[in-house]
Every structure is written in structure tokens, then in C-alpha cells.
Design a protein around this motif. Sequence first.
Motif, mmCIF file in Angstrom:
data_model
loop_
_atom_site.group_PDB
_atom_site.id
_atom_site.type_symbol
_atom_site.label_atom_id
_atom_site.label_comp_id
_atom_site.label_asym_id
_atom_site.label_seq_id
_atom_site.Cartn_x
_atom_site.Cartn_y
_atom_site.Cartn_z
ATOM 1 N N THR A 145 -5.060 2.703 1.153
ATOM 2 C CA THR A 145 -4.338 3.346 0.051
ATOM 3 C C THR A 145 -3.817 2.357 -0.987
ATOM 4 O O THR A 145 -3.195 2.753 -1.967
ATOM 5 C CB THR A 145 -3.151 4.175 0.585
ATOM 6 O OG1 THR A 145 -2.227 3.303 1.246
ATOM 7 C CG2 THR A 145 -3.635 5.240 1.559
ATOM 8 N N GLY A 197 -4.133 -2.045 -2.595
ATOM 9 C CA GLY A 197 -4.636 -3.420 -2.566
ATOM 10 C C GLY A 197 -6.096 -3.541 -2.145
ATOM 11 O O GLY A 197 -7.002 -2.902 -2.693
ATOM 12 N N CYS A 247 -7.179 5.653 5.542
ATOM 13 C CA CYS A 247 -5.897 6.124 6.089
ATOM 14 C C CYS A 247 -4.764 5.207 5.664
ATOM 15 O O CYS A 247 -4.980 4.071 5.255
ATOM 16 C CB CYS A 247 -5.954 6.211 7.618
ATOM 17 S SG CYS A 247 -5.810 4.607 8.444
ATOM 18 N N ARG A 279 1.655 7.882 -1.062
ATOM 19 C CA ARG A 279 0.707 6.816 -1.429
ATOM 20 C C ARG A 279 -0.728 7.240 -1.109
ATOM 21 O O ARG A 279 -1.655 6.957 -1.856
ATOM 22 C CB ARG A 279 1.054 5.546 -0.658
ATOM 23 C CG ARG A 279 1.150 4.334 -1.554
ATOM 24 C CD ARG A 279 1.355 3.004 -0.873
ATOM 25 N NE ARG A 279 1.957 2.976 0.421
ATOM 26 C CZ ARG A 279 3.225 2.694 0.659
ATOM 27 N NH1 ARG A 279 4.044 2.466 -0.342
ATOM 28 N NH2 ARG A 279 3.683 2.635 1.894
ATOM 29 N N ASP A 309 -0.992 6.141 11.358
ATOM 30 C CA ASP A 309 -0.418 4.827 11.643
ATOM 31 C C ASP A 309 -1.305 4.179 12.699
ATOM 32 O O ASP A 309 -1.414 4.705 13.816
ATOM 33 C CB ASP A 309 1.016 5.001 12.160
ATOM 34 C CG ASP A 309 1.689 3.662 12.471
ATOM 35 O OD1 ASP A 309 0.977 2.644 12.607
ATOM 36 O OD2 ASP A 309 2.916 3.648 12.593
ATOM 37 N N ASN A 343 -8.294 -3.147 8.229
ATOM 38 C CA ASN A 343 -7.594 -3.803 7.114
ATOM 39 C C ASN A 343 -6.079 -3.588 7.139
ATOM 40 O O ASN A 343 -5.331 -4.403 6.612
ATOM 41 C CB ASN A 343 -8.183 -3.269 5.803
ATOM 42 C CG ASN A 343 -7.324 -3.595 4.598
ATOM 43 O OD1 ASN A 343 -7.310 -4.738 4.121
ATOM 44 N ND2 ASN A 343 -6.563 -2.613 4.113
ATOM 45 N N SER A 367 -2.255 -8.539 -4.604
ATOM 46 C CA SER A 367 -2.047 -7.107 -4.339
ATOM 47 C C SER A 367 -0.580 -6.797 -4.647
ATOM 48 O O SER A 367 0.103 -7.606 -5.274
ATOM 49 C CB SER A 367 -2.406 -6.788 -2.891
ATOM 50 O OG SER A 367 -1.582 -7.538 -2.043
ATOM 51 N N TRP A 427 2.344 -9.430 -4.266
ATOM 52 C CA TRP A 427 2.409 -10.567 -5.188
ATOM 53 C C TRP A 427 2.863 -10.122 -6.573
ATOM 54 O O TRP A 427 3.540 -10.873 -7.285
ATOM 55 C CB TRP A 427 1.075 -11.305 -5.227
ATOM 56 C CG TRP A 427 0.850 -11.990 -3.917
ATOM 57 C CD1 TRP A 427 0.088 -11.544 -2.884
ATOM 58 C CD2 TRP A 427 1.480 -13.202 -3.454
ATOM 59 N NE1 TRP A 427 0.179 -12.410 -1.822
ATOM 60 C CE2 TRP A 427 1.021 -13.439 -2.138
ATOM 61 C CE3 TRP A 427 2.373 -14.117 -4.027
ATOM 62 C CZ2 TRP A 427 1.435 -14.536 -1.389
ATOM 63 C CZ3 TRP A 427 2.770 -15.214 -3.281
ATOM 64 C CH2 TRP A 427 2.315 -15.424 -1.980
HETATM 65 P P1 NDP Z 1 -1.152 -3.810 0.669
HETATM 66 O O1 NDP Z 1 0.285 -3.832 1.069
HETATM 67 O O2 NDP Z 1 -1.503 -3.668 -0.773
HETATM 68 O O3 NDP Z 1 -1.922 -2.670 1.500
HETATM 69 C C1 NDP Z 1 -1.711 -2.493 2.876
HETATM 70 C C2 NDP Z 1 -2.315 -1.164 3.274
HETATM 71 O O4 NDP Z 1 -2.168 -0.993 4.697
HETATM 72 C C3 NDP Z 1 -1.617 0.036 2.642
HETATM 73 O O5 NDP Z 1 -2.595 1.041 2.419
HETATM 74 C C4 NDP Z 1 -0.639 0.477 3.720
HETATM 75 O O6 NDP Z 1 -0.280 1.822 3.534
HETATM 76 C C5 NDP Z 1 -1.481 0.233 4.956
HETATM 77 N N1 NDP Z 1 -0.780 0.047 6.225
HETATM 78 C C6 NDP Z 1 0.148 -0.873 6.541
HETATM 79 N N2 NDP Z 1 0.528 -0.736 7.809
HETATM 80 C C7 NDP Z 1 -0.182 0.311 8.316
HETATM 81 C C8 NDP Z 1 -0.235 0.955 9.575
HETATM 82 N N3 NDP Z 1 0.540 0.568 10.585
HETATM 83 N N4 NDP Z 1 -1.093 1.997 9.736
HETATM 84 C C9 NDP Z 1 -1.894 2.404 8.718
HETATM 85 N N5 NDP Z 1 -1.876 1.840 7.508
HETATM 86 C C10 NDP Z 1 -1.022 0.821 7.303
HETATM 87 O O7 NDP Z 1 -1.746 -5.150 1.280
HETATM 88 P P2 NDP Z 1 -3.049 -6.010 0.948
HETATM 89 O O8 NDP Z 1 -4.094 -5.180 0.337
HETATM 90 O O9 NDP Z 1 -2.606 -7.246 0.301
HETATM 91 O O10 NDP Z 1 -3.471 -6.444 2.439
HETATM 92 C C11 NDP Z 1 -4.516 -5.841 3.167
HETATM 93 C C12 NDP Z 1 -4.669 -6.640 4.456
HETATM 94 O O11 NDP Z 1 -4.968 -8.001 4.148
HETATM 95 C C13 NDP Z 1 -3.393 -6.651 5.305
HETATM 96 O O12 NDP Z 1 -3.720 -6.593 6.666
HETATM 97 C C14 NDP Z 1 -2.794 -8.005 4.962
HETATM 98 O O13 NDP Z 1 -1.947 -8.501 5.974
HETATM 99 C C15 NDP Z 1 -4.059 -8.843 4.816
HETATM 100 N N6 NDP Z 1 -3.851 -10.067 4.040
HETATM 101 C C16 NDP Z 1 -3.504 -9.981 2.717
HETATM 102 C C17 NDP Z 1 -3.317 -11.149 1.991
HETATM 103 C C18 NDP Z 1 -2.955 -11.112 0.536
HETATM 104 O O14 NDP Z 1 -2.712 -12.179 -0.045
HETATM 105 N N7 NDP Z 1 -2.909 -9.966 -0.117
HETATM 106 C C19 NDP Z 1 -3.457 -12.464 2.615
HETATM 107 C C20 NDP Z 1 -3.852 -12.425 3.983
HETATM 108 C C21 NDP Z 1 -4.042 -11.258 4.666
HETATM 109 P P3 NDP Z 1 1.095 2.439 4.165
HETATM 110 O O15 NDP Z 1 2.158 1.397 3.957
HETATM 111 O O16 NDP Z 1 1.320 3.709 3.434
HETATM 112 O O17 NDP Z 1 0.804 2.658 5.610
#
Ligand code: NDP
Length: 263
Positions: free
Chosen positions: A16, A18, A37, A43, A65, A92, A192, A195
Amino acid sequence: MDLGLEGLRAVVTGGTSGIGLATAKLLLAEGCNVALCGRDAARLEEAAGPLRAAYGDRVLAERCDVLDKAQVEAFHDAVVARFGGADILVNNAGQGRLSTFADTADEAWGDEFRLKFFSVIHPTRAFLPTLEKSASAAVVVVNSLLARQPEPHMVATSALRAGVQNLAKSMSVEFAPKRVRVNAILLGIVDSGQWQRRYEAQAKGGETKEQWMAKLAKEKGILIGRLGRPEEAAAAIAFLASPAASFITGASLEVAGGVSRFA
Ligand code: NDP
């Protein structure tokens, strides 16, 4: 190059925002059916609405979740009911934890362990039987360069990211006879939501996002001189998930702009 994704069925956890959202968009544009999901209903709808408008029934969006096994199983059932199965799983969902050794309590270590490991274990366990039926099955684990290059202000996340790399390697070996490939991407800093929020909080006196990112990139040793874009991470994910990567398993691809903290 045609990645060969047309008609495949992809599942993107945390789709949803990044990188997950960019991946869902790219896979849809490449002709996949995509299930995504997230936990937050608003969101989820904000992300899925425009995708549904563009791609109709090729988009499935479910609240789930990934740390809740029953919710992951229900998500799996919804995917099978809509698409008849799955070919691609992108693990992811997640986020990082900012804390040093001194300020990471035992409970926080436990929480971070659960997030990093079960965000991979639950979806993989739920979707593996359907992936095994695919002629083109792939799991992509979205991991971080912290797995190889820890940072002391993210001590728990770094240590557990290393464990997830190890897990992904074991899965690639165990699943190879079932013809399910498993690969990981190791992300550096990708611009994302988190940042953008830091830029808004930290930028001084009219500093543009580009200027702020260039300064951050220098501090962090990013050779390409800027943060990554979600679309750049998505391109690496889509490649590893695709039939174009049919001879690649157990690999990890750095998508980090050449960061090398210990070189
Ligand atoms: P965002 O915060 O933009 O997106 C994270 C996504 O994961 C959202 O859709 C969020 O939706 C969902 N999410 C989080 N926890 C859960 C859960 N328990 N169950 C289902 N959905 C979940 O993050 P990024 O796009 O930046 O990151 C994506 C992945 O890449 C993550 O795992 C992050 O740790 C990893 N990463 C990112 C880096 C970066 O610089 N951006 C660097 C290194 C790793 P909702 O909160 O509604 O559940």
C-alpha cells in the motif's frame, strides 16, 4: 527485454505504500494479476482504488497483518479464490527500528525478531503449496543492506536482517527441488514515506529535497549521490520474480547506489 510476467499471479505484502506499491504498479503494468495487503484500511483503499480503476479485477486488495497467521491464511484463500493460485510472492511488508544496543530492551529485540522473521515465514508458509503448483514460481525477500553492513543506530534491525538473509538462503535450497526460486534484494536508502517525513523534519532554510538528499547521500557514502527511488527497487524485485531470472536462486542483489561502509 520481455520479462515474461504477462498473466502471472503476484502477491505483494505491504503493497500500500513505497516500494510495495511501486512493485504492485510495475507488475500490473507488466501484465500480472496482483494481490496486495496492508494493515491500515484507509491506506489500503487509497492505494487500491486507482489500481482497480486502471486494472479492474486484476487487482485484489485485502487487509492483512503478516504477523497474524490466521489473517495471512485468509489472504491466501482470497488470492486462490480470485486468481486460482499464485506464481510470485514478494515478502515486502515491514519497517526498520532505530535503536542502539544500549536502548534496545529485551522486549524490543523480541518484537523485531517477530517482525523480521514472521513477515517472511507466515506468507511463505501459507503460499508455498500454491507456488509449488506454478511452472514459474518465485519468492522475493525484500531485505536491507544492513544485513551485510550493520549500523549501530539500527542494531536489532541490522542483526535480524542478517538472519533473514540466512533464512532466504536456506529456503532457496529447500525449495529448489519444488522449482520455487528464492532471491533477496538488499536495499540501501530508498526514498519512501519515512524519508519524506525526515526531510520535512530536518531540512533547513529553503533546502530542496534534492539538496537534502545529496547531503544525506554524501554522509551515507552513496556513490550514485542520491537516495534510491521506489521504482528502482521495484524493477529489481520484478526482474528476480520474473521468468527472465529463471536460472537465479539463492542470490541477493544490492540495490543501494554503491554504498560500501566498510570498504
Ligand atoms: P513503507 O513504510 O512506505 O511501506 C511499508 C508497507 O508495509 C506499507 O504498505 C505498510 O502498510 C505495510 N506493512 C507494515 N507492516 C505490516 C504488517 N505487519 N503486515 C502487513 N503490512 C505491513 O516502507 P518502504 O516501502 O520503505 O519499505 C518496504 C520494505 O523495505 C520494508 O520491509 C522495509 O523495512 C524495507 N526497507 C526499506 C528501506 C528504505 O530505505 N525505504 C531500506 C531497507 C529496507 P500498513 O502500515 O498499513 O500495514
